[in-house]
Design a protein around this motif. Structure first.
Motif, PDB file in Angstrom:
ATOM      1  N   PRO A  32       0.841  -1.202   0.000  1.00  0.00           N
ATOM      2  CA  PRO A  32       0.000   0.000   0.000  1.00  0.00           C
ATOM      3  C   PRO A  32       0.873   1.247   0.000  1.00  0.00           C
ATOM      4  CG  PRO A  32       0.048  -0.978   2.180  1.00  0.00           C
ATOM      5  CD  PRO A  32       0.760  -1.942   1.262  1.00  0.00           C
ATOM      6  N   GLY A  33       0.409   2.287  -0.699  1.00  0.00           N
ATOM      7  CA  GLY A  33       1.150   3.535  -0.724  1.00  0.00           C
ATOM      8  C   GLY A  33       2.463   3.408  -1.463  1.00  0.00           C
ATOM      9  N   ALA A  40       4.491   6.525  -5.111  1.00  0.00           N
ATOM     10  CA  ALA A  40       3.097   6.171  -4.837  1.00  0.00           C
ATOM     11  C   ALA A  40       2.233   6.434  -6.068  1.00  0.00           C
ATOM     12  CB  ALA A  40       2.576   6.987  -3.650  1.00  0.00           C
ATOM     13  N   SER A  44       0.330   3.605  -8.742  1.00  0.00           N
ATOM     14  CA  SER A  44      -1.096   3.719  -9.039  1.00  0.00           C
ATOM     15  C   SER A  44      -1.336   3.759 -10.540  1.00  0.00           C
ATOM     16  CB  SER A  44      -1.673   4.979  -8.385  1.00  0.00           C
ATOM     17  OG  SER A  44      -1.674   4.878  -6.982  1.00  0.00           O
ATOM     18  N   ALA A  60      -3.776   2.246  -3.101  1.00  0.00           N
ATOM     19  CA  ALA A  60      -4.013   3.669  -2.885  1.00  0.00           C
ATOM     20  C   ALA A  60      -4.514   4.013  -1.494  1.00  0.00           C
ATOM     21  CB  ALA A  60      -5.015   4.179  -3.924  1.00  0.00           C
ATOM     22  N   LEU A  61      -4.913   3.010  -0.704  1.00  0.00           N
ATOM     23  CA  LEU A  61      -5.413   3.238   0.647  1.00  0.00           C
ATOM     24  C   LEU A  61      -4.581   2.465   1.666  1.00  0.00           C
ATOM     25  CD1 LEU A  61      -9.273   2.882   0.055  1.00  0.00           C
ATOM     26  CD2 LEU A  61      -8.010   5.014   0.453  1.00  0.00           C
ATOM     27  N   ARG A 273       4.501   5.310   4.599  1.00  0.00           N
ATOM     28  CA  ARG A 273       4.081   5.209   3.199  1.00  0.00           C
ATOM     29  C   ARG A 273       3.289   6.451   2.796  1.00  0.00           C
ATOM     30  NH1 ARG A 273       6.853   1.465   0.582  1.00  0.00           N
ATOM     31  NH2 ARG A 273       5.123   1.033  -0.861  1.00  0.00           N
ATOM     32  N   TYR A 275       0.370   8.567   0.518  1.00  0.00           N
ATOM     33  CA  TYR A 275      -0.953   8.402  -0.091  1.00  0.00           C
ATOM     34  C   TYR A 275      -1.495   9.760  -0.533  1.00  0.00           C
ATOM     35  CZ  TYR A 275      -0.667   4.044   2.583  1.00  0.00           C
ATOM     36  OH  TYR A 275      -0.253   2.841   3.116  1.00  0.00           O
ATOM     37  N   SER A 276      -2.435   9.732  -1.496  1.00  0.00           N
ATOM     38  CA  SER A 276      -3.127  10.957  -1.901  1.00  0.00           C
ATOM     39  C   SER A 276      -3.929  11.494  -0.724  1.00  0.00           C
ATOM     40  CB  SER A 276      -4.067  10.674  -3.076  1.00  0.00           C
ATOM     41  OG  SER A 276      -4.990  11.742  -3.252  1.00  0.00           O
ATOM     42  N   LEU A 280      -7.609   9.972   0.550  1.00  0.00           N
ATOM     43  CA  LEU A 280      -7.705   9.382   1.881  1.00  0.00           C
ATOM     44  C   LEU A 280      -8.790  10.079   2.706  1.00  0.00           C
ATOM     45  CD1 LEU A 280      -6.577   7.216   3.651  1.00  0.00           C
ATOM     46  CD2 LEU A 280      -4.720   8.749   4.325  1.00  0.00           C
TER      47      LEU A 280
END
Length: 309
Positions: A32-33, A40, A44, A60-61, A273, A275-276, A280
């Motif tokens: 993840p991430g 990241a 994706s 992505a989560l 990590r 993430y957007s 999120l």
């Protein structure tokens, strides 16, 4: 197929980041991430181009949020309206036409004379209609409560590029229409949908597979009319702008239909990590709203049961 509650609130920010987030590096997309903000986004994009929607959400989560998404999946059916006999009849008719024997030739034979008539009737009006549609889309973007101000600006820039393309595209071209019919038929057969009820009862993994099939067909249709999603993804260049205290900003330069565009993307770090940030926040807001709605409906259901007794 209708996007469930969770996707309506979280999918658009995800695609806003993904369609504008490629770079040319490698990261472990199985995790993840990303190890960096740029990594990241790259992972994706790789998953999106591969059509791996389940893997895309898993990447992505953070793990807990991905688990919430899967656990919430059936809750989105709570507000689904009953399927009417008319809706069922229309669905069955459409699927029979798209998946029946020799569907490509039959549909094109039906479409061909209509294209010529539509070209005569609407060729001069089409630019005006497209401009009206563009204004409506921009108004919807401006009023959106899901998109951030950065994403609204980004969407406006994209629409400014798409409008000239839509005006100039030969929508009534017979050869392109024949190709498009072939893609639509092939996609419908791959989807293998037997009833409208089936779309509401599919589990998360099955639905992600159907989304991937539909997305693949959509990319082919857009390419027929001159818009390549993969070319846009491959054109992106990322430049780190800032990174401090677990938050980062990345400048995104990309080309859409030959036009250079740019925007910025915000990312946040959790457990090492990246993430957007917008995705999120929207995913967590959707989860909270679903849980609150489920909790609110539980006492009402219990009261109804007691009354019946």
């Amino acid at each position: 197929m209708r996007l469930p509650f969770l996707f309506r609130h979280a999918l658009l920010p995800l695609f806003a980041a993904l369609l504008l987030g490629a770079c040319h590096g490698k990261d472990d997309s199985a995790q993840p991430g990303g190890s960096t903000p740029e990594a990241a986004l790259q992972a994706s994009v790789d998953l999106l181009k591969a059509g791996d929607f389940n893997g895309l959400w898993k990447h992505a989560l953070p793990p807990a949020d991905y688990a919430n998404m899967r656990a919430d999946w059936q809750l989105q059916q709570r507000d689904a309206q009953p399927i009417s006999a008319e809706d069922r009849a229309r669905f069955n008719e459409a699927m029979q036409k798209l998946t029946g024997p020799d569907a490509e030739n039959k549909l094109y034979a039906e479409l061909q004379p209509k294209l010529a008539t539509m070209e005569q009737q609407y060729k001069d009006q089409l630019p005006v209609l497209i401009s009206v549609g563009d204004a409506m889309l921009k108004s919807a973007v401006a009023q959106s409560r899901t998109l951030s101000e950065t994403q609204k600006t980004q969407a406006g820039g994209v629409l400014d590029v798409l409008l000239p393309w839509a005006r100039q595209t030969p929508w009534f071209d017979q050869a392109r229409a024949k190709q498009a019919v072939g893609v639509a038929v092939a996609t419908a057969r791959k989807l293998d949908l037997k009833s409208p009820e089936q779309m509401r009862t599919m589990d998360f993994d099955t639905t992600m597979g159907k989304y991937a099939t539909a997305y693949g067909g959509l990319k082919q249709l857009l390419a027929i009319y001159g818009l390549s999603v993969d070319d846009t993804l491959n054109s992106v260049k990322l430049t780190p702008v800032s990174s401090s205290n677990g938050h980062a900003v990345v400048r995104i330069d990309y080309t859409l239909l030959g036009k250079p565009l740019s925007t910025e993307s915000k990312l946040m770090q959790e457990n090492g990590r990246w993430y957007s940030e917008d995705l999120l926040q929207n995913a967590r807001q959707s989860h909270q709203q679903l849980q609150q709605a489920a909790t609110a409906s539980a006492p009402a259901s219990a009261g109804s049961a007691v009354t019946k007794d």
